[in-house]
Design a protein around this motif. Structure first.
Motif, PDB file in Angstrom:
ATOM      1  N   LYS A  66     -13.756  63.853 -12.541  1.00  0.00           N
ATOM      2  CA  LYS A  66     -12.347  64.292 -12.680  1.00  0.00           C
ATOM      3  C   LYS A  66     -11.189  63.167 -12.093  1.00  0.00           C
ATOM      4  O   LYS A  66     -10.500  62.926 -12.594  1.00  0.00           O
ATOM      5  N   PHE A  67     -11.792  62.868 -11.004  1.00  0.00           N
ATOM      6  CA  PHE A  67     -10.853  62.056  -9.826  1.00  0.00           C
ATOM      7  C   PHE A  67     -11.380  60.703  -9.573  1.00  0.00           C
ATOM      8  O   PHE A  67     -10.669  60.111  -8.839  1.00  0.00           O
ATOM      9  N   ARG A  68     -12.605  60.506 -10.315  1.00  0.00           N
ATOM     10  CA  ARG A  68     -13.130  58.844 -10.174  1.00  0.00           C
ATOM     11  C   ARG A  68     -13.297  58.581  -8.442  1.00  0.00           C
ATOM     12  O   ARG A  68     -13.011  57.507  -7.930  1.00  0.00           O
ATOM     13  N   LEU A  69     -13.926  59.577  -7.833  1.00  0.00           N
ATOM     14  CA  LEU A  69     -14.203  59.448  -6.566  1.00  0.00           C
ATOM     15  C   LEU A  69     -15.656  59.235  -6.339  1.00  0.00           C
ATOM     16  O   LEU A  69     -16.612  59.331  -7.259  1.00  0.00           O
ATOM     17  N   MET A  70     -16.195  58.449  -5.280  1.00  0.00           N
ATOM     18  CA  MET A  70     -17.516  58.158  -4.730  1.00  0.00           C
ATOM     19  C   MET A  70     -17.837  59.468  -4.349  1.00  0.00           C
ATOM     20  O   MET A  70     -17.180  60.436  -3.966  1.00  0.00           O
ATOM     21  N   TYR A  71     -19.274  59.666  -4.256  1.00  0.00           N
ATOM     22  CA  TYR A  71     -19.901  60.942  -3.897  1.00  0.00           C
ATOM     23  C   TYR A  71     -19.261  61.578  -2.554  1.00  0.00           C
ATOM     24  O   TYR A  71     -19.058  62.625  -2.489  1.00  0.00           O
ATOM     25  N   ASN A  72     -19.458  60.651  -1.774  1.00  0.00           N
ATOM     26  CA  ASN A  72     -18.915  61.156  -0.343  1.00  0.00           C
ATOM     27  C   ASN A  72     -17.537  61.695  -0.357  1.00  0.00           C
ATOM     28  O   ASN A  72     -17.118  62.924   0.568  1.00  0.00           O
TER      29      ASN A  72
ATOM     30  N   ALA B 241     -15.930  63.164  -2.920  1.00  0.00           N
ATOM     31  CA  ALA B 241     -15.885  64.176  -3.568  1.00  0.00           C
ATOM     32  C   ALA B 241     -16.715  65.313  -2.874  1.00  0.00           C
ATOM     33  O   ALA B 241     -16.060  66.447  -2.755  1.00  0.00           O
ATOM     34  N   ALA B 242     -17.495  65.129  -2.016  1.00  0.00           N
ATOM     35  CA  ALA B 242     -18.138  66.087  -1.356  1.00  0.00           C
ATOM     36  C   ALA B 242     -17.298  66.735  -0.353  1.00  0.00           C
ATOM     37  O   ALA B 242     -17.305  67.834   0.171  1.00  0.00           O
ATOM     38  N   ARG B 243     -16.607  65.629   0.515  1.00  0.00           N
ATOM     39  CA  ARG B 243     -15.530  66.178   1.246  1.00  0.00           C
ATOM     40  C   ARG B 243     -14.337  66.907   0.794  1.00  0.00           C
ATOM     41  O   ARG B 243     -13.971  67.728   1.186  1.00  0.00           O
ATOM     42  N   LEU B 244     -13.846  66.544  -0.441  1.00  0.00           N
ATOM     43  CA  LEU B 244     -13.088  67.281  -1.277  1.00  0.00           C
ATOM     44  C   LEU B 244     -13.428  68.812  -1.538  1.00  0.00           C
ATOM     45  O   LEU B 244     -12.744  69.849  -1.285  1.00  0.00           O
ATOM     46  N   MET B 245     -14.793  68.821  -1.839  1.00  0.00           N
ATOM     47  CA  MET B 245     -15.498  70.036  -2.108  1.00  0.00           C
ATOM     48  C   MET B 245     -15.566  70.828  -0.636  1.00  0.00           C
ATOM     49  O   MET B 245     -15.045  72.296  -1.032  1.00  0.00           O
ATOM     50  N   ASP B 246     -15.851  70.278   0.092  1.00  0.00           N
ATOM     51  CA  ASP B 246     -15.592  71.143   1.609  1.00  0.00           C
ATOM     52  C   ASP B 246     -14.361  71.574   1.713  1.00  0.00           C
ATOM     53  O   ASP B 246     -14.200  72.715   2.198  1.00  0.00           O
ATOM     54  N   GLU B 247     -13.296  70.783   1.354  1.00  0.00           N
ATOM     55  CA  GLU B 247     -11.901  71.231   1.745  1.00  0.00           C
ATOM     56  C   GLU B 247     -11.502  72.429   0.795  1.00  0.00           C
ATOM     57  O   GLU B 247     -10.692  73.356   1.205  1.00  0.00           O
ATOM     58  N   LEU B 248     -11.790  72.364  -0.420  1.00  0.00           N
ATOM     59  CA  LEU B 248     -11.629  73.455  -1.482  1.00  0.00           C
ATOM     60  C   LEU B 248     -12.292  74.770  -0.961  1.00  0.00           C
ATOM     61  O   LEU B 248     -11.909  75.902  -1.033  1.00  0.00           O
TER      62      LEU B 248
END
Length: 75
Positions: free
Chosen positions: A34-40, A42-49
Motif C-alpha cells: 500500500k505504501f511501497r515500504l521496505m519490510y522493516n 512496514a513492520a515498525r508501522l504495524m507496531d505503531e498501529l
C-alpha cells in the motif's frame, strides 16, 4: 505544541487507508504494498498501529492483525 512525528503521520495515513479499504485483517505485506515500504519500515508501522489500538497484536504463527476500526472510524 510540537509537530507530529513522521511515524505518527504515516500511522494516521495507514489508519485512513485501512478504513477506506474496509479491511478486517491486515498484514505487514499489505502495508508494504500500500505504501511501497521496505519490510522493516512496514513492520515498525504495524507496531505503531498496534500501540495506537488500531489493530490487534498478531498471534504466534499468524501474521494477520485484526482491525479494530470500521469504515465510520469507530473502534
Amino acid at each position: 505544541m510540537g509537530e507530529i512525528s513522521r511515524p505518527r503521520q504515516l500511522a494516521i495515513l495507514a489508519t485512513m487507508a485501512i478504513r477506506e479499504d474496509g479491511k478486517k485483517l491486515i498484514t505487514v505485506s499489505y502495508l508494504q504494498r500500500k505504501f511501497r515500504l521496505m519490510y522493516n519500515h512496514a513492520a515498525r508501522l504495524m507496531d505503531e498501529l498496534v500501540q495506537l489500538g488500531v489493530v490487534s497484536i498478531s498471534t504466534i504463527g499468524n501474521f494477520e492483525h485484526h482491525v479494530y476500526i470500521n469504515q465510520e472510524g469507530y473502534i
